[in-house]
Design an enzyme around this catalytic site. Structure first.
Site, short mmCIF file in Angstrom:
data_model
loop_
_atom_site.label_atom_id
_atom_site.label_comp_id
_atom_site.label_asym_id
_atom_site.label_seq_id
_atom_site.Cartn_x
_atom_site.Cartn_y
_atom_site.Cartn_z
N LEU A 142 0.94 -1.12 -0.13
CA LEU A 142 0.11 0.08 -0.06
C LEU A 142 0.88 1.14 0.00
O LEU A 142 2.06 1.12 0.34
CB LEU A 142 -1.12 -0.07 1.09
CG LEU A 142 -1.99 -1.28 1.10
CD1 LEU A 142 -2.55 -1.27 2.55
CD2 LEU A 142 -2.95 -0.97 0.39
N SER A 143 0.32 2.50 -0.33
CA SER A 143 1.31 3.57 -0.26
C SER A 143 1.97 3.81 0.80
O SER A 143 3.08 4.33 1.03
CB SER A 143 0.05 4.84 -0.80
OG SER A 143 -0.74 5.16 0.29
N GLU A 144 1.51 3.33 2.33
CA GLU A 144 2.09 3.48 3.21
C GLU A 144 1.65 2.35 4.53
O GLU A 144 0.28 2.15 4.22
CB GLU A 144 1.82 4.77 4.05
CG GLU A 144 3.03 5.70 4.15
CD GLU A 144 3.24 6.47 2.80
OE1 GLU A 144 4.55 6.36 2.31
OE2 GLU A 144 2.18 6.69 2.25
N THR A 145 2.54 1.91 5.02
CA THR A 145 2.05 1.03 6.22
C THR A 145 2.58 1.68 7.42
O THR A 145 3.75 2.12 7.52
CB THR A 145 2.91 -0.30 6.17
OG1 THR A 145 2.35 -1.11 5.04
CG2 THR A 145 2.65 -1.04 7.17
#
Length: 283
Positions: free
Chosen positions: A44-47
């Site tokens: 995902l774009s961020e974790t």
């Protein structure tokens, strides 16, 4: 090792919109390589990784460590994953505090509940004018032949902001299809880590629109970006003469952000979130 993990759609009040972030509740700090591997696996774009900073648990503690990783590297500031993290603490863990504090690479970030929304206390990152001629090839790769009104750069966040001319409309913004390879080819220096394209709102309720492209950190397009709005808010507040603004990020998923520049120079970013998945990561 078992790590509770959640997927949260941030900056939306319905599932499958806004920006997705994975959130992990970590009892003890992990090795950096493991953080990065988990983020790459989630893709995902961020974790986000939340760690306890006091002796209390995730339901009672008021102070937590927070780190954000894209699929390729750690990032210094991420708005939607911060909102997602607070949603897990408040909505699932029923955190007893009215305000939680995250200790991050960007300093202390406070998040509080207000009705159905979560309000994040973020820094305001005002950009400065950028010479268009120096990056003309990058600009063409980003917006093609669309007319440009302003180009600004924020050194703190390494974000380049391109404002389209007011003769452009929202359809032209949403129709942009910059190729990640072209953006990377025309900006290999590391000076820019994210490119924002923005447009003045033509009619209420939105004051401005935006899209965000960040192939330099492995995110071709970020659906809804809180950190970008720390730059956008600083720019549009001066141009519009407003401290309270409503913004919409025009990605395929889309998301709405309420912005308010406070008297102390900080920025409140408000949004809602939907928790759509919870499970256990076994390592």
């Amino acid at each position: 090792m078992e790590i509770p993990i959640f997927i949260v759609d941030a900056f939306t009040n319905v599932p499958f919109k806004g920006n997705s972030a994975a959130v992990c509740l970590v009892e003890n700090e992990l090795q950096d390589e493991l953080y990065q591997n988990i983020a790459a696996e989630m893709n995902l774009s961020e974790t986000a990784f939340i760690t306890r900073q006091d002796s209390l648990d995730f339901s009672s503690g008021a102070r937590f460590g927070l780190r954000w990783f894209s699929p390729q590297n750690e990032v210094a500031l991420c708005g939607h994953a911060t909102l997602a993290s607070a949603a897990v603490l408040f909505y699932l863990k029923n955190n007893a505090n009215h305000v939680v504090v995250f200790e991050t690479m960007s300093g202390e970030l406070f998040v509080r509940q207000h009705g159905e929304s979560l309000i994040m206390d973020f820094p305001l990152n005002k950009p400065k004018p950028q010479d268009q001629h120096e990056i003309k090839d990058l600009l063409r790769a980003a917006v093609g032949g669309l007319p440009i009104h302003d180009v600004y750069y924020c050194a703190t966040t390494k974000k380049l902001m391109v404002r389209l001319a007011d003769t452009c409309n929202r359809t032209e913004l949403t129709s942009l299809k910059p190729k990640a390879e072209a953006l990377l080819k025309n900006e290999p220096t590391g000076k820019i880590r994210s490119l924002i394209v923005t447009l003045k709102g033509a009619q209420p309720p939105y004051d401005f629109y935006s899209r965000v492209f960040a192939p330099w950190i492995g995110v071709p397009e970020d659906p809804v970006t809180g950190s970008a709005h720390t730059v956008l808010a600083g720019y549009w507040s001066e141009k519009l003469g407003k401290k309270k603004m409503l913004a919409f990020q025009c990605s395929g998923r889309g998301g709405e952000l309420e912005l308010e520049i406070r008297d102390d120079g900080r920025l409140d970013i408000s949004g809602r979130a939907q928790i759509i998945f919870q499970g256990i990561l076994k390592i």
